[in-house]
Write a protein that holds these residues in place. Structure first.
Motif, PDB file in Angstrom:
ATOM      1  N   PRO A 147      37.215  25.535  80.596  1.00  0.00           N
ATOM      2  CA  PRO A 147      37.134  24.909  79.269  1.00  0.00           C
ATOM      3  C   PRO A 147      38.320  25.261  78.382  1.00  0.00           C
ATOM      4  CG  PRO A 147      35.561  26.716  79.441  1.00  0.00           C
ATOM      5  CD  PRO A 147      36.088  26.465  80.814  1.00  0.00           C
ATOM      6  N   ALA A 148      38.835  26.484  78.523  1.00  0.00           N
ATOM      7  CA  ALA A 148      39.960  26.908  77.684  1.00  0.00           C
ATOM      8  C   ALA A 148      41.223  26.116  77.999  1.00  0.00           C
ATOM      9  CB  ALA A 148      40.215  28.399  77.867  1.00  0.00           C
ATOM     10  N   VAL A 149      41.495  25.884  79.279  1.00  0.00           N
ATOM     11  CA  VAL A 149      42.702  25.146  79.671  1.00  0.00           C
ATOM     12  C   VAL A 149      42.590  23.678  79.259  1.00  0.00           C
ATOM     13  CG1 VAL A 149      44.040  24.314  81.633  1.00  0.00           C
ATOM     14  CG2 VAL A 149      43.339  26.713  81.541  1.00  0.00           C
ATOM     15  N   ILE A 150      41.392  23.091  79.415  1.00  0.00           N
ATOM     16  CA  ILE A 150      41.213  21.702  78.992  1.00  0.00           C
ATOM     17  C   ILE A 150      41.460  21.575  77.487  1.00  0.00           C
ATOM     18  CG2 ILE A 150      39.549  19.829  78.732  1.00  0.00           C
ATOM     19  CD1 ILE A 150      38.196  20.825  81.296  1.00  0.00           C
ATOM     20  N   ALA A 151      40.867  22.487  76.720  1.00  0.00           N
ATOM     21  CA  ALA A 151      41.066  22.465  75.265  1.00  0.00           C
ATOM     22  C   ALA A 151      42.525  22.740  74.909  1.00  0.00           C
ATOM     23  CB  ALA A 151      40.159  23.492  74.598  1.00  0.00           C
ATOM     24  N   ALA A 152      43.164  23.660  75.638  1.00  0.00           N
ATOM     25  CA  ALA A 152      44.568  23.972  75.373  1.00  0.00           C
ATOM     26  C   ALA A 152      45.450  22.760  75.640  1.00  0.00           C
ATOM     27  CB  ALA A 152      45.012  25.154  76.239  1.00  0.00           C
ATOM     28  N   THR A 153      45.109  21.975  76.646  1.00  0.00           N
ATOM     29  CA  THR A 153      45.875  20.758  76.937  1.00  0.00           C
ATOM     30  C   THR A 153      45.801  19.780  75.773  1.00  0.00           C
ATOM     31  OG1 THR A 153      45.407  21.026  79.303  1.00  0.00           O
ATOM     32  CG2 THR A 153      46.147  18.852  78.561  1.00  0.00           C
ATOM     33  N   VAL A 154      44.610  19.647  75.216  1.00  0.00           N
ATOM     34  CA  VAL A 154      44.437  18.787  74.040  1.00  0.00           C
ATOM     35  C   VAL A 154      45.262  19.327  72.868  1.00  0.00           C
ATOM     36  CG1 VAL A 154      42.771  17.918  72.348  1.00  0.00           C
ATOM     37  CG2 VAL A 154      42.137  18.045  74.774  1.00  0.00           C
ATOM     38  N   ALA A 155      45.217  20.647  72.688  1.00  0.00           N
ATOM     39  CA  ALA A 155      45.950  21.263  71.576  1.00  0.00           C
ATOM     40  C   ALA A 155      47.459  21.094  71.737  1.00  0.00           C
ATOM     41  CB  ALA A 155      45.596  22.751  71.482  1.00  0.00           C
ATOM     42  N   ILE A 156      47.968  21.287  72.950  1.00  0.00           N
ATOM     43  CA  ILE A 156      49.404  21.139  73.194  1.00  0.00           C
ATOM     44  C   ILE A 156      49.845  19.713  72.914  1.00  0.00           C
ATOM     45  CG2 ILE A 156      51.205  21.186  74.965  1.00  0.00           C
ATOM     46  CD1 ILE A 156      50.381  23.950  74.044  1.00  0.00           C
ATOM     47  N   ALA A 157      49.036  18.743  73.325  1.00  0.00           N
ATOM     48  CA  ALA A 157      49.361  17.336  73.044  1.00  0.00           C
ATOM     49  C   ALA A 157      49.432  17.096  71.538  1.00  0.00           C
ATOM     50  CB  ALA A 157      48.319  16.420  73.684  1.00  0.00           C
ATOM     51  N   TYR A 158      48.502  17.681  70.799  1.00  0.00           N
ATOM     52  CA  TYR A 158      48.514  17.550  69.336  1.00  0.00           C
ATOM     53  C   TYR A 158      49.767  18.200  68.739  1.00  0.00           C
ATOM     54  CZ  TYR A 158      47.394  18.919  64.531  1.00  0.00           C
ATOM     55  OH  TYR A 158      47.453  19.153  63.176  1.00  0.00           O
ATOM     56  N   LEU A 159      50.096  19.402  69.202  1.00  0.00           N
ATOM     57  CA  LEU A 159      51.256  20.123  68.669  1.00  0.00           C
ATOM     58  C   LEU A 159      52.568  19.421  69.021  1.00  0.00           C
ATOM     59  CD1 LEU A 159      50.136  23.794  69.459  1.00  0.00           C
ATOM     60  CD2 LEU A 159      50.273  22.720  67.205  1.00  0.00           C
ATOM     61  N   TRP A 160      52.572  18.695  70.127  1.00  0.00           N
ATOM     62  CA  TRP A 160      53.792  17.995  70.555  1.00  0.00           C
ATOM     63  C   TRP A 160      53.964  16.661  69.838  1.00  0.00           C
ATOM     64  CZ3 TRP A 160      54.229  14.347  75.203  1.00  0.00           C
ATOM     65  CH2 TRP A 160      55.571  14.000  75.436  1.00  0.00           C
ATOM     66  N   ILE A 161      52.887  15.905  69.726  1.00  0.00           N
ATOM     67  CA  ILE A 161      52.986  14.533  69.212  1.00  0.00           C
ATOM     68  C   ILE A 161      52.710  14.437  67.718  1.00  0.00           C
ATOM     69  CG2 ILE A 161      52.052  12.196  69.414  1.00  0.00           C
ATOM     70  CD1 ILE A 161      51.308  12.914  72.329  1.00  0.00           C
ATOM     71  N   PRO A 187      43.581  20.666  60.924  1.00  0.00           N
ATOM     72  CA  PRO A 187      43.198  19.638  61.911  1.00  0.00           C
ATOM     73  C   PRO A 187      43.091  20.192  63.333  1.00  0.00           C
ATOM     74  CG  PRO A 187      44.895  18.797  60.434  1.00  0.00           C
ATOM     75  CD  PRO A 187      44.778  20.261  60.166  1.00  0.00           C
ATOM     76  N   LEU A 188      43.952  21.175  63.652  1.00  0.00           N
ATOM     77  CA  LEU A 188      43.896  21.767  64.986  1.00  0.00           C
ATOM     78  C   LEU A 188      42.606  22.565  65.162  1.00  0.00           C
ATOM     79  CD1 LEU A 188      45.218  22.289  67.705  1.00  0.00           C
ATOM     80  CD2 LEU A 188      46.466  24.208  66.678  1.00  0.00           C
ATOM     81  N   VAL A 189      42.189  23.293  64.126  1.00  0.00           N
ATOM     82  CA  VAL A 189      40.917  24.021  64.187  1.00  0.00           C
ATOM     83  C   VAL A 189      39.766  23.055  64.438  1.00  0.00           C
ATOM     84  CG1 VAL A 189      39.250  25.356  62.831  1.00  0.00           C
ATOM     85  CG2 VAL A 189      41.669  25.959  62.741  1.00  0.00           C
ATOM     86  N   ILE A 190      39.733  21.957  63.681  1.00  0.00           N
ATOM     87  CA  ILE A 190      38.658  20.966  63.833  1.00  0.00           C
ATOM     88  C   ILE A 190      38.692  20.331  65.221  1.00  0.00           C
ATOM     89  CG2 ILE A 190      37.774  18.772  62.968  1.00  0.00           C
ATOM     90  CD1 ILE A 190      38.832  19.591  60.202  1.00  0.00           C
ATOM     91  N   LEU A 191      39.901  19.994  65.687  1.00  0.00           N
ATOM     92  CA  LEU A 191      40.056  19.382  67.014  1.00  0.00           C
ATOM     93  C   LEU A 191      39.564  20.322  68.111  1.00  0.00           C
ATOM     94  CD1 LEU A 191      41.195  17.063  68.776  1.00  0.00           C
ATOM     95  CD2 LEU A 191      43.416  18.243  68.703  1.00  0.00           C
TER      96      LEU A 191
END
Length: 609
Positions: A197-211, A591-595
């Motif tokens: 679950p941590a890696v899946i969530a981290a992938t979402v977070a990295i996409a947010y931080l990048w885009i 927004p990252l916390v909420i995401l």
């Protein structure tokens, strides 16, 4: 809704002490070490004066000191030391050099790779050395490509926090939650047990931080000595042979083409303030208070033939401030510097390094020190020091590896000991992951290898350790244990379940994570994690559902420290180095916390409930 009965007096006392502790932990004017030690002392006094019986035995107040020998604290300290070894030997420098080359080819792709690397490394190493490595590299990239650092630095810093939550050793918070849960009789959580679950969530977070994140950030002025975008306060001493001696303020300003603005004049012998009227005559011993960029201050010093003043020592033959070889540099203070919580005078900074500190920058702005000497100011993590010295002395300070010099330099030292440090880290993680040795023992063995191979000295080890981390961990463990034994944690859990009685177990789990996320952005994440863990176990027990997802809700919630600069120590480093404001962390972090809260709530429900 069934309101639980009022607990015993000791439990109520623990709840009151918890509120007091959380209040003092967030106070900037009280050192965290002092607050933590005070909480520990208060707990011991309460159980000494008012004894409490647990399972027909009296609770021994001295048992609350168990945190000093707790395996979680041993592991945290050992991993901090190993992380310092990676910095000391330059083991991560090749990563930085290759990143710097890639940035010249494709900035967009480079940002993504930087975020992935930062997050991946932080899963196994404390994120402070990762941030220390990448800050000057990204600053150098911005300087050479003439681009803005704002879209780079903050996303990178948050990426290290995201990556840190993917393994048990990624952050001290993870280690504490896992250890406290184990102490309470639950099966030990393995290093990679919650990585899915941590890696899946981290992938979402990295996409947010990048885009998304770079588009939310306004342009900010970074801390780069070469481009001098930061304002500093400093004092220019008028000497006997200065061209300014005997001239009026108006005449002196003309020498600088009216570029210099004098805030005030401090006149000896008592350094009383004198208004800088145009007809005010300057004389020997006057100190002109000015505020400008570092290169401008250096230019003013030369033009009006003054001496930039440092409160750390008097100008003498050993520390000439106006020599031709003198240069300015900006230094971000990190924990390994040995300055945090002390004054420059205490550590004899000028004598030790042959460098003068001429100004201090904190929380995004220049400090108005006034009559107080810079040498008497207590230094905080993330402070930026404007220092003056010869180029050779600045280079020696870089070699010290306890300071982060923001000068756009990509030429970082790489020692022959670097492969050994990397090998030790790999060995420690592998042995622990395979279950051959507990992480506490394998990490201590790693330190012995680092000492035997001279990758580290005992002086390096002492500078790597953080008294703040040690005392907050010990105090939090003591408070969490006291709450559990007196029934305080059980009462909070009952109240929490009663207030959320209309919600299904998944909703209660999500609410618990949100509560921890809010708490970790206000107070210490370690304190939030240790206090939250027994509450999570009690909640799961009352709901008669699996305990593990509720423990992970606390672990993940306590890691969502993205929304404020004070939520995590590396946030302060990034804030000062990038010239960010508090609002920037809220704009990107909230927004990252909420995401992450929504993503992790769904994943924990799907995988565990």
């Amino acid at each position: 809704m069934n309101i639980p009965d009022i607990p015993n007096n000791h439990a109520l006392a623990m709840l009151l002490i918890t509120v007091i502790a959380l209040y003092f932990f967030r106070r900037d004017d009280i050192p965290l070490e002092t607050s933590s030690l005070s909480v520990l002392v208060l707990l011991c006094l309460v159980f000494t004066i008012f004894p409490f019986e647990v399972n027909a035995q009296m609770l021994e107040p001295s048992s609350l000191f168990f945190g000093f020998g707790h395996e979680a604290l041993v592991t945290v300290c050992a991993l901090m030391i190993i992380g310092h070894a990676l910095v000391r030997t330059g083991a991560l420098v090749p990563v930085g050099r290759n990143l710097a080359k890639l940035w010249k080819i494709s900035p967009a792709l480079s940002l993504l790779i930087t975020l992935i690397i930062a997050g991946t490394l932080s899963a196994f190493v404390n994120n402070t050395p990762i941030v220390v490595l990448l800050l000057p590299i990204l600053a150098n990239v911005a300087l050479r490509t003439k681009t803005d650092t704002s879209p780079m630095l903050l996303p990178m810093g948050l990426a290290t926090l995201v990556g840190g939550m993917t393994t048990t050793i990624g952050t001290s918070t993870n280690l504490l939650v896992v250890s406290v849960a184990s102490d309470m009789g639950l099966p030990r959580i393995g290093m990679f047990d919650f990585s899915l679950p941590a890696v899946i969530a981290a992938t979402v977070a990295i996409a947010y931080l990048w885009i998304v994140a770079p588009k939310l950030l306004p342009k900010r002025s970074p801390s780069l000595a070469d481009t001098s975008p930061r304002l500093f306060s400093a004092y220019l001493n008028i000497n006997e042979d200065s061209i300014s001696n005997g001239k009026t303020v108006a005449e002196v300003l003309k020498l600088t083409d009216d570029q210099m603005t004098i805030q005030s004049i401090q006149r000896s012998p008592h350094y009383r303030n004198v208004r800088p009227f145009p007809d005010t005559v300057l004389r020997e011993g006057d100190r002109l208070h000015v505020k400008d960029y570092p290169d401008q201050l250096k230019e003013f010093e030369s033009v009006i033939q003054a001496t930039m003043f440092s409160g750390a020592h008097k100008v003498d033959e050993n520390h000439p401030l106006n020599a031709e070889k003198q240069m300015l540099a900006e230094i971000v203070v990190i924990q390994a510097s040995g300055l945090v919580g002390r004054t420059l005078r205490d550590v004899q900074f000028a004598k030790r390094y042959g460098i003068s500190v001429v100004a201090l920058h904190r929380d995004g702005k220049a400090m108005e020190i006034g009559r107080s000497s810079i040498g008497n100011m207590i230094i905080h993590t993330g402070d930026v020091l404007l220092v003056q010295g010869e180029a050779e002395q600045i280079d020696e300070l870089k070699e010290n590896r306890g300071f982060l010099i923001i000068d756009g330099a990509a030429d970082l030292p790489y020692s022959k000991k670097a492969p050994i440090a990397l090998g030790v880290l790999f060995g420690v993680v592998t042995v622990a992951a395979l279950g051959i040795l507990p992480i506490a023992i394998s990490s201590i063995c790693g330190i012995v290898v680092l000492l035997a191979t001279k990758c580290l000295s005992w002086e390096d080890i002492s500078s790597a350790l953080s008294s703040q981390v040690i005392l907050i961990v010990v105090a939090s463990l003591a408070l969490g244990s006291a709450m559990m034994q007196t029934g305080g944690a059980e009462y909070i859990a009952q109240m929490f379940v009663a207030l959320a009685f209309d919600l299904p177990p998944a909703g209660i789990l999500s609410a618990l994570m949100l509560m921890l996320a809010v708490l970790t952005n206000i107070v210490s994440n370690n304190a939030a994690a240790v206090i939250g863990t027994p509450i999570a176990i009690s909640v799961a027990t009352q709901l008669n559902v699996p305990v593990e997802p509720f423990i992970l809700a606390v672990l993940f919630g306590a890691n969502l420290s993205y929304a404020t600069p004070m939520a995590y120590k590396t946030n302060i480093l990034v804030m000062n180095a990038g010239g960010y404001q508090f609002s920037d962390f809220v704009r990107v972090g909230l927004p990252l916390v909420i995401l992450m809260w929504i993503t992790l709530s769904c994943l924990l429900t799907w995988l565990y409930l």
